[in-house]
Write an enzyme that holds these catalytic residues in place. Structure first.
Site, PDB file in Angstrom:
ATOM      1  N   ARG A 140      -2.303 -10.145   6.326  1.00  0.00           N
ATOM      2  CA  ARG A 140      -1.767 -11.291   5.567  1.00  0.00           C
ATOM      3  C   ARG A 140      -0.390 -10.936   5.002  1.00  0.00           C
ATOM      4  O   ARG A 140       0.063  -9.792   5.115  1.00  0.00           O
ATOM      5  CB  ARG A 140      -2.732 -11.700   4.444  1.00  0.00           C
ATOM      6  CG  ARG A 140      -2.805 -10.702   3.303  1.00  0.00           C
ATOM      7  CD  ARG A 140      -3.766 -11.152   2.211  1.00  0.00           C
ATOM      8  NE  ARG A 140      -3.464 -10.496   0.956  1.00  0.00           N
ATOM      9  CZ  ARG A 140      -4.184 -10.603  -0.163  1.00  0.00           C
ATOM     10  NH1 ARG A 140      -5.275 -11.331  -0.173  1.00  0.00           N
ATOM     11  NH2 ARG A 140      -3.820  -9.993  -1.274  1.00  0.00           N
ATOM     12  N   PRO A 199      11.070  -4.697  -1.022  1.00  0.00           N
ATOM     13  CA  PRO A 199      11.109  -6.142  -1.258  1.00  0.00           C
ATOM     14  C   PRO A 199      11.353  -6.444  -2.741  1.00  0.00           C
ATOM     15  O   PRO A 199      11.114  -5.599  -3.610  1.00  0.00           O
ATOM     16  CB  PRO A 199       9.706  -6.611  -0.842  1.00  0.00           C
ATOM     17  CG  PRO A 199       9.120  -5.503  -0.033  1.00  0.00           C
ATOM     18  CD  PRO A 199       9.731  -4.250  -0.589  1.00  0.00           C
ATOM     19  N   ASN A 207       2.331  -0.552   5.051  1.00  0.00           N
ATOM     20  CA  ASN A 207       2.558  -1.753   4.229  1.00  0.00           C
ATOM     21  C   ASN A 207       1.424  -2.041   3.239  1.00  0.00           C
ATOM     22  O   ASN A 207       1.634  -2.725   2.235  1.00  0.00           O
ATOM     23  CB  ASN A 207       2.761  -2.937   5.198  1.00  0.00           C
ATOM     24  CG  ASN A 207       2.722  -4.275   4.532  1.00  0.00           C
ATOM     25  OD1 ASN A 207       3.691  -4.689   3.907  1.00  0.00           O
ATOM     26  ND2 ASN A 207       1.604  -4.980   4.655  1.00  0.00           N
ATOM     27  N   ASP A 260      -9.421   1.674   5.887  1.00  0.00           N
ATOM     28  CA  ASP A 260      -9.243   1.879   4.439  1.00  0.00           C
ATOM     29  C   ASP A 260      -8.321   3.078   4.291  1.00  0.00           C
ATOM     30  O   ASP A 260      -8.716   4.214   4.576  1.00  0.00           O
ATOM     31  CB  ASP A 260     -10.585   2.135   3.757  1.00  0.00           C
ATOM     32  CG  ASP A 260     -10.415   2.364   2.256  1.00  0.00           C
ATOM     33  OD1 ASP A 260      -9.262   2.343   1.765  1.00  0.00           O
ATOM     34  OD2 ASP A 260     -11.444   2.568   1.569  1.00  0.00           O
ATOM     35  N   LYS A 285       5.498   2.924  -6.528  1.00  0.00           N
ATOM     36  CA  LYS A 285       6.556   2.529  -5.592  1.00  0.00           C
ATOM     37  C   LYS A 285       7.768   3.467  -5.680  1.00  0.00           C
ATOM     38  O   LYS A 285       8.474   3.664  -4.678  1.00  0.00           O
ATOM     39  CB  LYS A 285       6.936   1.064  -5.819  1.00  0.00           C
ATOM     40  CG  LYS A 285       5.809   0.096  -5.431  1.00  0.00           C
ATOM     41  CD  LYS A 285       5.424   0.222  -3.949  1.00  0.00           C
ATOM     42  CE  LYS A 285       4.420  -0.800  -3.494  1.00  0.00           C
ATOM     43  NZ  LYS A 285       4.122  -0.757  -2.052  1.00  0.00           N
ATOM     44  N   TYR A 329       2.147   0.558 -11.175  1.00  0.00           N
ATOM     45  CA  TYR A 329       2.629   0.065  -9.872  1.00  0.00           C
ATOM     46  C   TYR A 329       4.063   0.534  -9.646  1.00  0.00           C
ATOM     47  O   TYR A 329       4.402   1.009  -8.549  1.00  0.00           O
ATOM     48  CB  TYR A 329       2.531  -1.462  -9.831  1.00  0.00           C
ATOM     49  CG  TYR A 329       3.006  -2.098  -8.542  1.00  0.00           C
ATOM     50  CD1 TYR A 329       2.204  -2.140  -7.404  1.00  0.00           C
ATOM     51  CD2 TYR A 329       4.272  -2.680  -8.457  1.00  0.00           C
ATOM     52  CE1 TYR A 329       2.643  -2.732  -6.225  1.00  0.00           C
ATOM     53  CE2 TYR A 329       4.716  -3.281  -7.286  1.00  0.00           C
ATOM     54  CZ  TYR A 329       3.902  -3.302  -6.172  1.00  0.00           C
ATOM     55  OH  TYR A 329       4.343  -3.889  -5.005  1.00  0.00           O
ATOM     56  N   VAL A 343       8.177 -11.798  -3.519  1.00  0.00           N
ATOM     57  CA  VAL A 343       7.885 -12.450  -2.243  1.00  0.00           C
ATOM     58  C   VAL A 343       6.645 -13.329  -2.400  1.00  0.00           C
ATOM     59  O   VAL A 343       5.625 -12.879  -2.950  1.00  0.00           O
ATOM     60  CB  VAL A 343       7.642 -11.401  -1.132  1.00  0.00           C
ATOM     61  CG1 VAL A 343       7.618 -12.087   0.233  1.00  0.00           C
ATOM     62  CG2 VAL A 343       8.693 -10.309  -1.170  1.00  0.00           C
ATOM     63  N   ASP A 344       6.742 -14.535  -1.906  1.00  0.00           N
ATOM     64  CA  ASP A 344       5.651 -15.501  -2.062  1.00  0.00           C
ATOM     65  C   ASP A 344       4.528 -15.192  -1.068  1.00  0.00           C
ATOM     66  O   ASP A 344       4.516 -15.700   0.047  1.00  0.00           O
ATOM     67  CB  ASP A 344       6.203 -16.917  -1.850  1.00  0.00           C
ATOM     68  CG  ASP A 344       5.235 -17.965  -2.363  1.00  0.00           C
ATOM     69  OD1 ASP A 344       4.132 -17.594  -2.809  1.00  0.00           O
ATOM     70  OD2 ASP A 344       5.587 -19.156  -2.317  1.00  0.00           O
ATOM     71  N   ASP A 383      -6.282  -3.165   8.629  1.00  0.00           N
ATOM     72  CA  ASP A 383      -6.456  -3.718   7.280  1.00  0.00           C
ATOM     73  C   ASP A 383      -7.883  -3.444   6.807  1.00  0.00           C
ATOM     74  O   ASP A 383      -8.801  -3.304   7.613  1.00  0.00           O
ATOM     75  CB  ASP A 383      -6.180  -5.227   7.309  1.00  0.00           C
ATOM     76  CG  ASP A 383      -5.795  -5.783   5.952  1.00  0.00           C
ATOM     77  OD1 ASP A 383      -4.612  -6.138   5.769  1.00  0.00           O
ATOM     78  OD2 ASP A 383      -6.675  -5.861   5.058  1.00  0.00           O
TER      79      ASP A 383
HETATM   80  N1  LIG Z   1       4.745  -9.767  -2.637  1.00  0.00           N
HETATM   81  C1  LIG Z   1       5.724  -9.186  -3.317  1.00  0.00           C
HETATM   82  O1  LIG Z   1       6.401  -9.818  -4.157  1.00  0.00           O
HETATM   83  C2  LIG Z   1       6.083  -7.749  -3.068  1.00  0.00           C
HETATM   84  C3  LIG Z   1       7.191  -7.231  -3.754  1.00  0.00           C
HETATM   85  C4  LIG Z   1       7.547  -5.911  -3.565  1.00  0.00           C
HETATM   86  C5  LIG Z   1       6.821  -5.119  -2.693  1.00  0.00           C
HETATM   87  N2  LIG Z   1       5.748  -5.643  -2.035  1.00  0.00           N
HETATM   88  C6  LIG Z   1       5.021  -4.746  -1.156  1.00  0.00           C
HETATM   89  O2  LIG Z   1       4.993  -5.292   0.162  1.00  0.00           O
HETATM   90  C7  LIG Z   1       3.754  -4.935   0.798  1.00  0.00           C
HETATM   91  C8  LIG Z   1       3.015  -6.182   1.256  1.00  0.00           C
HETATM   92  O3  LIG Z   1       2.852  -7.027   0.121  1.00  0.00           O
HETATM   93  P1  LIG Z   1       2.118  -8.450   0.224  1.00  0.00           P
HETATM   94  O4  LIG Z   1       2.637  -9.246  -0.918  1.00  0.00           O
HETATM   95  O5  LIG Z   1       2.191  -8.967   1.603  1.00  0.00           O
HETATM   96  O6  LIG Z   1       0.621  -7.975  -0.131  1.00  0.00           O
HETATM   97  P2  LIG Z   1      -0.792  -8.694   0.102  1.00  0.00           P
HETATM   98  O7  LIG Z   1      -1.647  -8.327  -1.061  1.00  0.00           O
HETATM   99  O8  LIG Z   1      -0.606 -10.148   0.381  1.00  0.00           O
HETATM  100  O9  LIG Z   1      -1.318  -7.953   1.406  1.00  0.00           O
HETATM  101  C9  LIG Z   1      -1.709  -6.610   1.342  1.00  0.00           C
HETATM  102  C10 LIG Z   1      -2.675  -6.297   2.458  1.00  0.00           C
HETATM  103  O10 LIG Z   1      -3.076  -4.924   2.299  1.00  0.00           O
HETATM  104  C11 LIG Z   1      -4.467  -4.842   2.563  1.00  0.00           C
HETATM  105  N3  LIG Z   1      -5.048  -3.665   1.891  1.00  0.00           N
HETATM  106  C12 LIG Z   1      -5.286  -3.500   0.576  1.00  0.00           C
HETATM  107  N4  LIG Z   1      -5.883  -2.322   0.347  1.00  0.00           N
HETATM  108  C13 LIG Z   1      -6.025  -1.719   1.547  1.00  0.00           C
HETATM  109  C14 LIG Z   1      -6.571  -0.469   1.963  1.00  0.00           C
HETATM  110  N5  LIG Z   1      -7.145   0.374   1.079  1.00  0.00           N
HETATM  111  N6  LIG Z   1      -6.542  -0.158   3.272  1.00  0.00           N
HETATM  112  C15 LIG Z   1      -5.992  -1.016   4.179  1.00  0.00           C
HETATM  113  N7  LIG Z   1      -5.476  -2.215   3.845  1.00  0.00           N
HETATM  114  C16 LIG Z   1      -5.485  -2.560   2.544  1.00  0.00           C
HETATM  115  C17 LIG Z   1      -5.031  -6.154   2.022  1.00  0.00           C
HETATM  116  O11 LIG Z   1      -6.308  -6.463   2.565  1.00  0.00           O
HETATM  117  C18 LIG Z   1      -3.941  -7.151   2.422  1.00  0.00           C
HETATM  118  O12 LIG Z   1      -4.190  -7.711   3.694  1.00  0.00           O
HETATM  119  C19 LIG Z   1       2.992  -4.097  -0.225  1.00  0.00           C
HETATM  120  O13 LIG Z   1       3.279  -2.732  -0.015  1.00  0.00           O
HETATM  121  C20 LIG Z   1       3.576  -4.552  -1.548  1.00  0.00           C
HETATM  122  O14 LIG Z   1       3.432  -3.573  -2.570  1.00  0.00           O
HETATM  123  C21 LIG Z   1       5.365  -6.942  -2.205  1.00  0.00           C
END
Ligand SMILES: NC(=O)c1ccc[n+]([C@@H]2O[C@H](COP(=O)([O-])OP(=O)(O)OC[C@H]3O[C@@H](n4cnc5c(N)ncnc54)[C@H](O)[C@@H]3O)[C@@H](O)[C@H]2O)c1
Length: 262
Positions: free
Chosen positions: A15, A188, A92, A65, A162, A158, A191-192, A36
């Site tokens: 996702r 990033p 990711n 995991d 990072k 968090y 991000v929505d 995932d």
């Molecule tokens: N959304 C934001 O605003 C944002 C901002 C900065 C950084 N990020 C980073 O970008 C990346 C993606 O973010 P996103 O918003 O798409 O996140 P999200 O929460 O929508 O998706 C994260 C995915 O990681 C999977 N996941 C969680 N724990 C896991 C594990 N133990 N093993 C395997 N998979 C696992 C989840 O099932 C999910 O599908 C992340 O590293 C996040 O920290 C996101």
């Protein structure tokens, strides 16, 4: 077709940003492994991509995991068996939590460091070992965050995870470049994605705001004029995985609409 016949693993690929990167890599000709923890989300993502016309022979789902080293090893072995090797890893997967410093729990600390730092490192290690065995180099992209660039009062853990991702990107890159493995990162902004839905609910609780207000405010504050969208990460992730970035090593690229400069 910048990634024709490359084999890519995207952790947390079911996702959000990860899924957008899977879609982009498929469009560039790669075979893609959606790795995932959420099996039903993997199945939904595979079904969506196939409906969109993706070639099922270039798609694989793997339950992973990242906190469990045996799970990482099993995933890597299954990818090597199916596709013959690995060219690209997008590290990711991550989790988010927040609380004032005086209220951070050990469980929250452990969970975030287990997924975001330990999981990221040992996934990188396992994939790098497979890349070294194969002798064809590779590209690894670690997903950091603007949160790793500076502290935030409610987000201490968090942010720390990072910052660790940015540091690991540098050290791992300097060690692995001797094997032709380029390690870089993406930071990033906001991000929505489903994650930001969870973030907004936590801000609503701790800053006593109505649901949705924090998300609207952070979007309005981005110099570009809006929150990021998952597809905004497709181009940068293709670039860092492809030969176009051959001489880019140990960098974490800010992709945040101008939120942060470094
Ligand atoms: N959304 C934001 O605003 C944002 C901002 C900065 C950084 N990020 C980073 O970008 C990346 C993606 O973010 P996103 O918003 O798409 O996140 P999200 O929460 O929508 O998706 C994260 C995915 O990681 C999977 N996941 C969680 N724990 C896991 C594990 N133990 N093993 C395997 N998979 C696992 C989840 O099932 C999910 O599908 C992340 O590293 C996040 O920290 C996101």
């Amino acid at each position: 077709m910048k990634l024709l016949d490359r084999i890519a693993i995207v952790t947390g690929g079911a996702r959000g940003i990860g899924l957008a990167i899977c879609r982009a890599y498929l469009e560039e000709g790669a075979s893609v492994v959606i790795a995932d923890i959420d099996r039903s989300a993997i199945d939904a993502a595979l079904a969506t991509l196939e409906i969109e016309g993706c070639d099922a022979s270039r798609l694989m789902g793997a339950r992973l995991d990242v906190c469990d080293l045996r799970s990482i090893d099993a995933m890597v072995a299954s990818v090597v068996e199916r596709f013959g090797g690995i060219d690209i890893l997008v590290n990711n997967a991550a989790v988010f939590d927040m609380a004032p410093v005086l209220e951070v729990t050990e469980a929250s600390y452990d969970k975030q460091f287990a997924v975001n730092v330990k999981g990221l490192f040992f996934t990188l290690q396992a994939v790098a070992r497979a890349m070294v065995d194969r002798g064809k180099g590779g590209a690894i992209i670690n997903m950091a965050s603007q949160a790793g660039r500076r502290g935030e009062p409610l987000v201490s853990m968090y942010c720390a995870t990072k910052a660790a991702v940015i540091s690991l990107t540098q050290s791992c890159a300097l060690d692995l470049i001797q094997h032709g493995i380029r390690v870089n990162g993406i930071a990033p902004g906001v991000v929505d994605t489903p994650m930001w839905g969870e973030v907004d609910a936590l801000f609503a609780r701790y800053e006593k705001r109505p649901l949705g207000e924090k998300k609207r405010l952070v979007g309005e504050a981005v110099p570009y004029g809006r929150m990021g969208r998952p597809e905004d990460y497709a181009g940068p992730a293709v670039f860092l995985a492809s030969d176009d970035s051959e001489y880019v090593v140990a960098q974490t690229l800010n992709v945040d609409g101008g939120n942060w400069m470094s």
